[in-house]
Design an enzyme around this catalytic site. Structure first.
Site, mmCIF file in Angstrom:
data_model
loop_
_atom_site.group_PDB
_atom_site.id
_atom_site.type_symbol
_atom_site.label_atom_id
_atom_site.label_comp_id
_atom_site.label_asym_id
_atom_site.label_seq_id
_atom_site.Cartn_x
_atom_site.Cartn_y
_atom_site.Cartn_z
ATOM 1 C CD1 TRP A 177 -1.109 2.413 2.118
ATOM 2 C CD2 TRP A 177 -2.912 1.566 0.737
ATOM 3 N NE1 TRP A 177 -2.176 3.317 2.106
ATOM 4 C CE2 TRP A 177 -3.179 3.077 1.413
ATOM 5 C CE3 TRP A 177 -3.867 0.980 -0.005
ATOM 6 C CZ2 TRP A 177 -4.142 3.701 0.923
ATOM 7 C CZ3 TRP A 177 -4.819 1.926 -0.295
ATOM 8 C CH2 TRP A 177 -5.190 3.041 0.062
ATOM 9 C CG MET A 178 2.524 5.331 -1.925
ATOM 10 S SD MET A 178 3.484 5.464 -3.580
ATOM 11 C CE MET A 178 2.212 5.796 -4.696
ATOM 12 C CG ASN A 179 -1.757 6.922 2.254
ATOM 13 O OD1 ASN A 179 -1.424 5.717 2.847
ATOM 14 N ND2 ASN A 179 -2.027 7.920 2.935
ATOM 15 C CG ASP A 180 -1.455 11.419 2.445
ATOM 16 O OD1 ASP A 180 -1.978 10.964 1.677
ATOM 17 O OD2 ASP A 180 -1.566 11.893 3.342
ATOM 18 C CB SER A 226 1.264 13.098 5.976
ATOM 19 O OG SER A 226 0.806 12.228 5.305
ATOM 20 C CD1 TRP A 286 -8.319 9.919 1.689
ATOM 21 C CD2 TRP A 286 -8.071 7.914 2.055
ATOM 22 N NE1 TRP A 286 -7.026 9.741 2.320
ATOM 23 C CE2 TRP A 286 -6.813 8.380 2.498
ATOM 24 C CE3 TRP A 286 -8.116 6.704 1.909
ATOM 25 C CZ2 TRP A 286 -5.861 7.881 2.749
ATOM 26 C CZ3 TRP A 286 -7.069 5.834 2.417
ATOM 27 C CH2 TRP A 286 -5.943 6.474 2.678
ATOM 28 C CD1 TRP A 342 -3.922 4.295 5.185
ATOM 29 C CD2 TRP A 342 -4.769 3.411 7.036
ATOM 30 N NE1 TRP A 342 -3.704 5.150 6.106
ATOM 31 C CE2 TRP A 342 -4.118 4.521 7.073
ATOM 32 C CE3 TRP A 342 -5.277 2.577 7.845
ATOM 33 C CZ2 TRP A 342 -3.941 4.962 8.702
ATOM 34 C CZ3 TRP A 342 -5.179 3.036 9.285
ATOM 35 C CH2 TRP A 342 -4.526 4.273 9.277
ATOM 36 C CD GLU A 373 -6.524 14.213 5.528
ATOM 37 O OE1 GLU A 373 -6.292 13.382 6.622
ATOM 38 O OE2 GLU A 373 -6.872 13.730 4.436
#
Length: 492
Positions: A40-43, A100, A307, A67, A225
């Site tokens: 998984w990857m996000n910001d 983050s 999201w 996530w 955010e």
């Protein structure tokens, strides 16, 4: 006979291998967009430019493709297109998981982490205490430091973390730090529910609360955010930009990125307008922030997902990609300031002309082969469409409606869409320019399209998942004319 049978069996085996369905990793992993090697990857986090190398850190769960416990993944590049995967930079610890944040070069050694002859890179990030969250507390997010004295290869956490404790705010995260030269101090922008808090520090360790911004301006459909505050130059004038990501509440539902332009005096930010401005109107650009230490050039990258459905998209061994890095610039429409964005020039430098036509009066069918950049000019009083499709009747349509004066991306028939009820939709963006000619640039990869119109004033990002790669692009001027149609193949 035995030889003949063996030969036929051998041919049959090779034939079976050739017809073996392409795996999701091969089918959906982009050519020119960054993806994690697995999981998984996000910001995007901690982006910093140092000694000719762009560092990209990112929210990462290395043990699952959904996530989960956040780490900082790490990658490096010299051109923002070709990326080298690096070992995980930051792991969870007793204070929590690693949410983050940002990174800076402490050239003056204000924090004292470097010895003589060394330069420290300092990461400022949110510690997220999952146990505290589960217990119903409101102070489970705090701000902490880590530093590197080997050019970002390895990181040491500050032994007196956290450097900012939580004052009792449930959403208290995503520190973005810059050096404010006029007053020789560091400035932190921090997201706190429905506003941005500004802090200052002389040493990155001790922080003073300065002001807040945003409770009564901008979009408030969800939690604020991933902020980013930075100065930009326009004809000798300094304009400050404040980027604020929002989830939900974006113009096309779910996650989105708004921005404000105004003044900053080292303590407070004042916006020029109460109008809500969006950096990208598409559904799939979120948490975008800029690299530090790039001088007057401001380069942004975002998480290319939403999201609403990020955990459900049809990939298994890995999930999510980043947008193409984009250079930001100020533009002025009459008396109104706007922030525009275009792909970094290094992307175009990779392009090789594959198709070019001066004028297009009827449908032009162009063969696609991998990732590409498509550019042209169109009459702003006429419709146009660009349809990317395969022989499975799957397609994504990019177009312009002159009556509504808006661009759109239609992915209702783009491929796999059933994984979330909001995915199959038409998304729109207003045209902001009044130029009689529309400039269009499309960055097309296996599973995404990024639309940059009117020199980056109107931008849209959209992902899709065809069961077979798109093979053709149909450019249709409808009742108008398209000029200077150019397709460039992008090779890595």
């Amino acid at each position: 006979m035995k030889r003949a049978v063996f030969y036929l069996m051998l041919v049959y085996c090779f034939s079976c291998q050739e017809k073996k369905p392409m795996t999701e990793e091969e089918l959906y992993r982009p050519d020119i967009h960054f993806t994690p090697p697995k999981a998984w990857m996000n910001d995007p986090n901690g982006m910093v430019y140092h000694k000719g190398v762009y560092h990209l850190f990112y929210q990462h769960n290395p043990d699952s493709s959904v996530w989960g416990p956040m780490h900082w993944g790490h990658a490096t590049s010299t051109d923002l297109i070709e990326w080298q995967h690096e070992p995980i930079a930051l792991f969870p610890d007793s204070l929590g998981t690693i949410f983050s944040g940002s990174a800076v070069i402490d050239s003056n050694n204000t924090a004292g982490f470097a010895k003589p002859g060394e330069t420290a890179l300092v990461a400022i990030f949110t510690h997220h205490n999952t146990q505290g969250e589960k217990a119903g507390r409101s102070d489970f997010q705090t701000q902490s430091l880590a530093y590197s004295i080997d050019d970002g290869k390895t990181w040491i956490k500050y032994d007196q973390n956290p450097v900012i404790k939580n004052p009792g705010i449930k959403d208290f995260r995503d520190p973005k730090v810059i050096w404010y030269a006029p007053k020789q101090k560091w400035i932190m922008s921090l997201a706190a529910q429905n506003k941005i808090l500004f802090y200052s520090s002389k040493d990155l360790k001790n922080w003073i609360a300065e002001s807040s911004f945003g409770e009564d301006v901008g979009a408030h459909g969800g939690v604020w955010e991933c902020p980013d505050l930075f100065p930009m130059q326009y004809e000798g004038k300094t304009i400050w930009a404040l980027i604020v990501n929002l989830n939900p509440g974006a113009p096309n539902k779910g996650s989105g990125t708004q921005y404000f332009l105004g003044e900053f005096d080292g303590k407070s930010f004042k916006s020029f307008t109460d109008q809500t401005l969006w950096l990208d109107y598409g559904p799939d650009n979120y948490a975008g922030v800029t690299w530090s230490n790039t001088g007057d050039q401001k380069i942004l990258i975002g998480w290319m997902s939403n999201w609403m459905y990020a955990n459900q998209v049809p990939t298994q061994s890995w999930r999510s990609a980043m947008t193409i890095p984009r250079e930001l610039k100020l533009m002025k429409l009459g008396e109104t300031w706007r922030l525009a964005s275009l792909p970094v020039s290094s992307l175009q430098a990779l392009g090789k002309e594959a198709f070019h036509k001066v004028k297009v009066d009827a449908i032009e069918k162009i063969r696609l082969s991998g990732s590409s950049v498509i550019s042209f000019q169109a009459d702003a009083t006429k419709n146009f469409t660009v349809t990317c499709l395969n022989d499975q009747q799957e397609k994504v349509v990019i177009g312009y409606d002159p009556i509504k004066q808006e661009f759109y991306i239609d992915r209702r028939s783009s491929g796999q869409t059933a994984f979330h009820p909001e995915f199959a939709a038409i998304h729109t963006a207003p045209r902001l320019s009044n130029n009689p000619l529309i400039q269009v640039k499309l960055v097309l990869d296996k599973t995404s399209v990024e639309l940059f119109a009117d020199d980056g004033l109107s931008v849209m990002t959209s992902i899709f998942f065809p069961k077979k790669g798109y093979q053709e692009c149909w450019v249709d001027p409808q009742n108008g004319q398209i000029m200077g149609l150019l397709l460039e193949q992008i090779g890595k």
